[in-house]
Scaffold this active site. Structure first.
Site, PDB file in Angstrom:
ATOM      1  N   LYS A 174     -44.815  77.553 -28.635  1.00 51.02           N
ATOM      2  CA  LYS A 174     -45.323  76.507 -27.730  1.00 51.02           C
ATOM      3  C   LYS A 174     -44.172  75.695 -27.114  1.00 51.02           C
ATOM      4  CE  LYS A 174     -48.120  73.227 -26.147  1.00 51.02           C
ATOM      5  NZ  LYS A 174     -48.975  73.405 -24.999  1.00 51.02           N
ATOM      6  N   LYS A 249     -42.955  64.743 -24.185  1.00 52.60           N
ATOM      7  CA  LYS A 249     -43.108  64.910 -25.641  1.00 52.60           C
ATOM      8  C   LYS A 249     -42.674  66.319 -26.059  1.00 52.60           C
ATOM      9  CE  LYS A 249     -46.643  65.962 -28.954  1.00 52.60           C
ATOM     10  NZ  LYS A 249     -48.022  66.277 -29.207  1.00 52.60           N
TER      11      LYS A 249
END
Ligand code: NAD
Length: 303
Positions: A174, A249
């Site tokens: 990811k 983030k």
């Protein structure tokens, strides 16, 4: 382990709320918990039973699915005497779908497996619309036997469930993917800014570059200028979509992982710096493709 029928679901936010409802539609008995009473009320209206605590949500369930903001929330929800590990049914399956740091994912999985549970890290690609439609892509890390257990649980929420490797590999996939996405979005935006300065028509540049070697997803599926790709947020005043703060983030997670592992990722570091600048100028809740407004000089700052 017998077939999974009951699920404790923790974290009913923008993503987790609709994901829990797709598990209900998939035929599972879902017991849900969130700190937000509003989120619980929405889940109840969609057919979930509502628990009063994490321990209550997971007790006696065949599987637990979590969708929480960050590593500290995941460590908090799984650990401690009120947590998932201390209160779940023996040998239950845990799927953490949150996007978190690789170290937290490995630490929680190691504690869960040591206590006799099965666990996968299964972060997702695709935003709120995909969560609602049940078309998320899951990247799954853990033992292959645990992947086989998790696949039927994740399928009602998914268009694809892909095995990535051992514990933490889903999170690794990811953050590597999203680091690449951040870099290609900035590169694509820079190319359009330069094309503008050179007097090159945007649509013509798109028609050429999307068929030439500059072609990439940020251009052809999520074009940062209005016009060429009608569904891209650029046509909707850069309303997120995938907020720049969320991209930041993920870029920070990638840089943390690069430092820990010793990987050289100078463009990832630059992408993180540029998205931090964009956030400081007031762009955090804007779609991440809106960074073109900063690069083009159209943005003067709201802070
Ligand atoms: P969100 O902030 O909307 O939801 C998180 C939920 O967790 C909140 O409802 C919060 O109340 C709940 N929560 C926090 N601590 C809790 C606790 N101790 N017990 C019970 N509930 C608790 O976040 P989101 O947008 O749903 O994102 C969740 C995860 O998915 C994040 O890791 C994010 O990076 C990832 N993700 C989001 C998107 C997106 O487009 N939103 C896309 C892909 C991945």
């Amino acid at each position: 382990m017998s077939a999974i029928k009951s699920i404790g679901f923790i974290g009913l936010g923008n993503m987790g709320g609709p994901m829990a409802l797709n598990l209900v539609k998939g035929g599972f008995a879902v017991t849900a918990f969130d700190l937000s009473a509003d989120a619980c009320a929405t889940a109840k209206a969609g057919g979930c039973a509502i628990a009063t605590s994490v321990a209550d949500a997971v007790a006696g369930k065949d599987a637990v699915v979590t969708m929480l903001p960050a590593g500290k929330h995941v460590r908090g929800v799984y650990g401690g005497e009120d947590g998932v590990i201390a209160n779940a049914k023996p040998s239950a399956l845990f799927c953490d779908c949150s996007t978190i740091d690789v170290q937290s994912a490995r630490a929680v999985a190691s504690d869960a497996v040591a206590a006799g549970f099965s666990m996968v890290d299964s972060p997702v690609s695709g935003g709120v619309a995909a969560a609602q439609a049940g078309t998320l892509a899951f990247m799954v890390g853990g033992a292959e036997a645990d992947f086989a257990l998790a696949e039927p649980v994740l399928t009602p929420m998914a268009k694809a469930v892909i095995y990535a490797g051992d514990a933490g590999a889903g999170q690794a996939a990811k953050i590597c993917n999203n680091m690449l996405l951040g870099i290609t979005m900035i590169g694509t935006a820079e190319a359009f800014v330069l094309a503008d300065k050179l007097g090159l028509d945007r649509q013509r540049f798109f028609d050429i570059s999307s068929k030439a070697s500059g072609q990439n997803w940020s251009m052809t599926s999520y074009c940062p200028v209005p016009g060429p790709v009608p569904t891209s947020p650029a046509n909707n005043d850069y309303k997120a979509g995938f907020a720049a703060a969320m991209m930041l983030k993920d870029l920070r997670l990638a840089q943390d992982a690069a430092q820990t592992s010793g990987a050289a990722t100078p463009l990832g570091a630059e992408a993180q710096a540029l998205y931090a600048m964009f956030e400081n100028l007031g762009g955090g809740s804007t779609d991440f493709s809106g960074i073109i407004q900063m690069l083009s000089g159209e943005m003067t700052g709201k802070g």
